[in-house]
Design a protein around this motif. Sequence first.
Motif, PDB file in Angstrom:
ATOM      1  N   ALA A 141      -2.090  13.570   0.468  1.00  0.00           N
ATOM      2  CA  ALA A 141      -1.005  12.630   0.776  1.00  0.00           C
ATOM      3  C   ALA A 141      -0.584  11.860  -0.462  1.00  0.00           C
ATOM      4  CB  ALA A 141      -1.452  11.661   1.868  1.00  0.00           C
ATOM      5  N   GLY A 142      -1.531  11.591  -1.361  1.00  0.00           N
ATOM      6  CA  GLY A 142      -1.218  10.873  -2.587  1.00  0.00           C
ATOM      7  C   GLY A 142      -0.322  11.655  -3.523  1.00  0.00           C
ATOM      8  N   ARG A 143      -0.336  12.985  -3.361  1.00  0.00           N
ATOM      9  CA  ARG A 143       0.521  13.827  -4.207  1.00  0.00           C
ATOM     10  C   ARG A 143       1.867  14.119  -3.562  1.00  0.00           C
ATOM     11  NH1 ARG A 143      -4.572  16.465  -4.689  1.00  0.00           N
ATOM     12  NH2 ARG A 143      -3.933  18.017  -3.136  1.00  0.00           N
ATOM     13  N   GLU A 144       2.000  13.809  -2.266  1.00  0.00           N
ATOM     14  CA  GLU A 144       3.231  14.107  -1.532  1.00  0.00           C
ATOM     15  C   GLU A 144       4.355  13.167  -1.972  1.00  0.00           C
ATOM     16  OE1 GLU A 144       3.813  16.461   1.713  1.00  0.00           O
ATOM     17  OE2 GLU A 144       2.927  17.210  -0.152  1.00  0.00           O
TER      18      GLU A 144
ATOM     19  N   SER B 267       6.714   2.283   9.892  1.00  0.00           N
ATOM     20  CA  SER B 267       7.784   1.276   9.905  1.00  0.00           C
ATOM     21  C   SER B 267       7.759   0.400   8.659  1.00  0.00           C
ATOM     22  CB  SER B 267       7.682   0.406  11.163  1.00  0.00           C
ATOM     23  OG  SER B 267       6.521  -0.392  11.141  1.00  0.00           O
ATOM     24  N   ASN B 268       6.659   0.484   7.898  1.00  0.00           N
ATOM     25  CA  ASN B 268       6.560  -0.253   6.637  1.00  0.00           C
ATOM     26  C   ASN B 268       6.652   0.668   5.418  1.00  0.00           C
ATOM     27  OD1 ASN B 268       5.979  -3.282   7.054  1.00  0.00           O
ATOM     28  ND2 ASN B 268       4.712  -2.293   8.605  1.00  0.00           N
ATOM     29  N   GLY B 269       7.018   1.943   5.656  1.00  0.00           N
ATOM     30  CA  GLY B 269       7.288   2.860   4.558  1.00  0.00           C
ATOM     31  C   GLY B 269       6.089   3.570   3.972  1.00  0.00           C
ATOM     32  N   LEU B 270       4.932   3.564   4.667  1.00  0.00           N
ATOM     33  CA  LEU B 270       3.727   4.208   4.144  1.00  0.00           C
ATOM     34  C   LEU B 270       3.664   5.678   4.549  1.00  0.00           C
ATOM     35  CD1 LEU B 270       2.967   1.101   4.150  1.00  0.00           C
ATOM     36  CD2 LEU B 270       0.598   1.856   4.402  1.00  0.00           C
ATOM     37  N   ARG B 271       3.002   6.477   3.713  1.00  0.00           N
ATOM     38  CA  ARG B 271       2.591   7.805   4.130  1.00  0.00           C
ATOM     39  C   ARG B 271       1.365   7.653   5.034  1.00  0.00           C
ATOM     40  NH1 ARG B 271       2.254   9.583  -1.936  1.00  0.00           N
ATOM     41  NH2 ARG B 271       2.713   7.372  -2.152  1.00  0.00           N
ATOM     42  N   VAL B 272       1.129   8.622   5.911  1.00  0.00           N
ATOM     43  CA  VAL B 272       0.065   8.484   6.914  1.00  0.00           C
ATOM     44  C   VAL B 272      -0.912   9.660   6.842  1.00  0.00           C
ATOM     45  CG1 VAL B 272      -0.456   8.445   9.394  1.00  0.00           C
ATOM     46  CG2 VAL B 272       1.497   7.152   8.507  1.00  0.00           C
TER      47      VAL B 272
ATOM     48  N   GLY C 143       5.378  13.780  14.106  1.00  0.00           N
ATOM     49  CA  GLY C 143       4.231  14.590  13.709  1.00  0.00           C
ATOM     50  C   GLY C 143       4.360  15.196  12.326  1.00  0.00           C
ATOM     51  N   ASP C 144       5.578  15.566  11.935  1.00  0.00           N
ATOM     52  CA  ASP C 144       5.786  16.213  10.640  1.00  0.00           C
ATOM     53  C   ASP C 144       5.709  15.228   9.474  1.00  0.00           C
ATOM     54  OD1 ASP C 144       8.237  15.167  11.787  1.00  0.00           O
ATOM     55  OD2 ASP C 144       9.259  15.993  10.028  1.00  0.00           O
ATOM     56  N   LEU C 145       5.657  13.931   9.766  1.00  0.00           N
ATOM     57  CA  LEU C 145       5.578  12.921   8.710  1.00  0.00           C
ATOM     58  C   LEU C 145       4.135  12.637   8.294  1.00  0.00           C
ATOM     59  CD1 LEU C 145       8.191  10.291  10.005  1.00  0.00           C
ATOM     60  CD2 LEU C 145       8.556  12.147   8.366  1.00  0.00           C
ATOM     61  N   CYS C 146       3.173  13.197   9.013  1.00  0.00           N
ATOM     62  CA  CYS C 146       1.756  12.873   8.798  1.00  0.00           C
ATOM     63  C   CYS C 146       1.030  13.972   8.030  1.00  0.00           C
ATOM     64  CB  CYS C 146       1.056  12.644  10.144  1.00  0.00           C
ATOM     65  SG  CYS C 146       1.761  11.312  11.132  1.00  0.00           S
ATOM     66  N   THR C 147      -0.018  13.562   7.331  1.00  0.00           N
ATOM     67  CA  THR C 147      -0.968  14.489   6.725  1.00  0.00           C
ATOM     68  C   THR C 147      -2.226  14.479   7.588  1.00  0.00           C
ATOM     69  OG1 THR C 147      -0.138  14.076   4.491  1.00  0.00           O
ATOM     70  CG2 THR C 147      -2.347  15.008   4.681  1.00  0.00           C
ATOM     71  N   TYR C 148      -2.737  15.668   7.930  1.00  0.00           N
ATOM     72  CA  TYR C 148      -3.813  15.765   8.922  1.00  0.00           C
ATOM     73  C   TYR C 148      -5.140  16.217   8.302  1.00  0.00           C
ATOM     74  CZ  TYR C 148       0.027  15.660  12.269  1.00  0.00           C
ATOM     75  OH  TYR C 148       1.139  15.301  12.990  1.00  0.00           O
ATOM     76  N   TYR C 149      -6.213  15.779   8.942  1.00  0.00           N
ATOM     77  CA  TYR C 149      -7.534  16.382   8.750  1.00  0.00           C
ATOM     78  C   TYR C 149      -8.079  16.706  10.132  1.00  0.00           C
ATOM     79  CZ  TYR C 149      -9.596  11.898  10.147  1.00  0.00           C
ATOM     80  OH  TYR C 149      -9.942  10.770  10.853  1.00  0.00           O
ATOM     81  N   GLU C 150      -9.005  17.667  10.226  1.00  0.00           N
ATOM     82  CA  GLU C 150      -9.449  18.147  11.534  1.00  0.00           C
ATOM     83  C   GLU C 150     -10.815  17.641  11.944  1.00  0.00           C
ATOM     84  OE1 GLU C 150      -8.876  22.207  12.457  1.00  0.00           O
ATOM     85  OE2 GLU C 150      -6.960  22.374  11.415  1.00  0.00           O
ATOM     86  N   LYS C 151     -11.732  17.491  11.003  1.00  0.00           N
ATOM     87  CA  LYS C 151     -13.086  17.073  11.333  1.00  0.00           C
ATOM     88  C   LYS C 151     -13.334  15.662  10.804  1.00  0.00           C
ATOM     89  CE  LYS C 151     -14.957  21.776  11.141  1.00  0.00           C
ATOM     90  NZ  LYS C 151     -15.923  22.683  10.449  1.00  0.00           N
ATOM     91  N   GLN C 152     -14.146  14.907  11.536  1.00  0.00           N
ATOM     92  CA  GLN C 152     -14.470  13.534  11.128  1.00  0.00           C
ATOM     93  C   GLN C 152     -15.533  13.589  10.036  1.00  0.00           C
ATOM     94  OE1 GLN C 152     -12.465  11.412  12.101  1.00  0.00           O
ATOM     95  NE2 GLN C 152     -13.270   9.435  12.709  1.00  0.00           N
ATOM     96  N   ASP C 153     -15.150  14.235   8.936  1.00  0.00           N
ATOM     97  CA  ASP C 153     -16.045  14.435   7.799  1.00  0.00           C
ATOM     98  C   ASP C 153     -15.482  13.682   6.601  1.00  0.00           C
ATOM     99  OD1 ASP C 153     -18.153  16.098   6.284  1.00  0.00           O
ATOM    100  OD2 ASP C 153     -16.286  16.514   5.198  1.00  0.00           O
ATOM    101  N   PRO C 154     -16.290  12.851   5.939  1.00  0.00           N
ATOM    102  CA  PRO C 154     -15.787  12.023   4.837  1.00  0.00           C
ATOM    103  C   PRO C 154     -15.077  12.818   3.741  1.00  0.00           C
ATOM    104  CG  PRO C 154     -17.966  11.291   5.471  1.00  0.00           C
ATOM    105  CD  PRO C 154     -17.706  12.552   6.233  1.00  0.00           C
ATOM    106  N   LYS C 155     -15.620  13.988   3.374  1.00  0.00           N
ATOM    107  CA  LYS C 155     -15.003  14.811   2.324  1.00  0.00           C
ATOM    108  C   LYS C 155     -13.654  15.340   2.781  1.00  0.00           C
ATOM    109  CE  LYS C 155     -15.036  17.274  -1.549  1.00  0.00           C
ATOM    110  NZ  LYS C 155     -13.862  18.143  -1.365  1.00  0.00           N
TER     111      LYS C 155
ATOM    112  N   CYS D  84       0.822  -1.209   0.000  1.00  0.00           N
ATOM    113  CA  CYS D  84       0.000   0.000   0.000  1.00  0.00           C
ATOM    114  C   CYS D  84       0.859   1.263   0.000  1.00  0.00           C
ATOM    115  CB  CYS D  84      -0.935  -0.007   1.212  1.00  0.00           C
ATOM    116  SG  CYS D  84      -2.118  -1.376   1.205  1.00  0.00           S
ATOM    117  N   ASP D  85       0.206   2.383  -0.263  1.00  0.00           N
ATOM    118  CA  ASP D  85       0.891   3.673  -0.343  1.00  0.00           C
ATOM    119  C   ASP D  85       0.588   4.565   0.856  1.00  0.00           C
ATOM    120  OD1 ASP D  85       1.884   3.380  -3.207  1.00  0.00           O
ATOM    121  OD2 ASP D  85      -0.284   3.127  -3.479  1.00  0.00           O
ATOM    122  N   ILE D  86      -0.660   4.497   1.349  1.00  0.00           N
ATOM    123  CA  ILE D  86      -1.114   5.408   2.400  1.00  0.00           C
ATOM    124  C   ILE D  86      -1.816   4.618   3.498  1.00  0.00           C
ATOM    125  CG2 ILE D  86      -2.601   7.389   2.949  1.00  0.00           C
ATOM    126  CD1 ILE D  86      -2.363   8.212  -0.007  1.00  0.00           C
TER     127      ILE D  86
END
Length: 375
Positions: free
Chosen positions: A345-348, A305-310, A324-336, A278-280
Amino acid sequence: MKVIAFYTNDLDNRGPCYLSSKNKLDYIFSVFNSVKEKFSVLSLCTESKKRQCACKKNEGICHVYYMSAYPRDNIVLKIFHLFFDPIKIFFFLLKNIEKGDVIYLYHSTHYQEIFKLVKCIKKFKMILEVEEIYGDVSEDEKLKKKEKLFFGYADAFVFPTELLNKKVNTENRPSAIIYGTYHVEEEINNNSFDDSESIVHCVYAGTLDQRKGGALAAILSAEFLPENYHLHILGFGSAKDKEEITEQIRKVSEKTKAKVTYEGVLSGDDYIRFLQRCDIGLSTQNPEAEFNDTSFPSKILSYLSNGLRVVTVKIPVVEMSAIGDLCTYYEKQDPKEIADAILYAGRERDVDCRKRIRDLSVEFENEILKLLKAM
């Protein structure tokens, strides 16, 4: 040094012991061996066949001593043991702990009152590993107060997050931070899916329990992902949980061009091999849960530890951490919003997250050495 915990070499034949705590203790044992610290384990799991067995841990040897098991074949015996077990634990500890020992204790509310009494009698030094405040998880104020009193008996601490250290270690006693298992998984050959290289594979690995909300949030986000995304759900749960998740996947699949599949439960090399395809990796737990303030999501370390983006919900324990700087974040539990974070993250570009985990492992070894010297 003696380690006290519900620990076992054989999850099928001894209990109670949870895989998550066993994995983390196994890693900590490897650290003790790396820093040449001799130790034995006093396990509160029961062993019916042997009182002692030796197990090799990274070229070191630790001896694991189990309490004797007794029959629990009927309701009368089960009720008897409910009252007898605390006494059995008390004498087991009293027999095996000496004055002057350094004790590494894995925190559990099951034996904290017993342990306070044993510590008063034996006068040893105690390093307390606190994974979470169980009163926070259960929202039990009485339990919180008992735990707070017990924390005062510790001479040093090991915590999973900086925030928990700040909350519990109010007297600034010696402490070390370990988010989880810093074991870096090496790349396994033939680890790609048999599809187009343009497909971005995302994975949620964890509980299917809808009260936690992680699996469901991941599935619902797929409605807003394009056709070159494939979302995999790896999870454990009850038969009802699996049925509900499968139904949610069916409903979302009718609305989205992305592909969503449930992959069941995987472990060992099969689990590692799947993650590395997987990638993400998605950590989409409910951000409103109180334990988010103090408990670090272990799946994030598994992904890194398996090389994925998070992609993860934005919570302080992750954002303020050393990864913390290795992660991509979202703030609200909203599907969009979750989907937007996945697309970002897919473009990172890929980063060497494995190196960061290795660095954390070296740092923890140094912290353990300082902690042991302070005893």
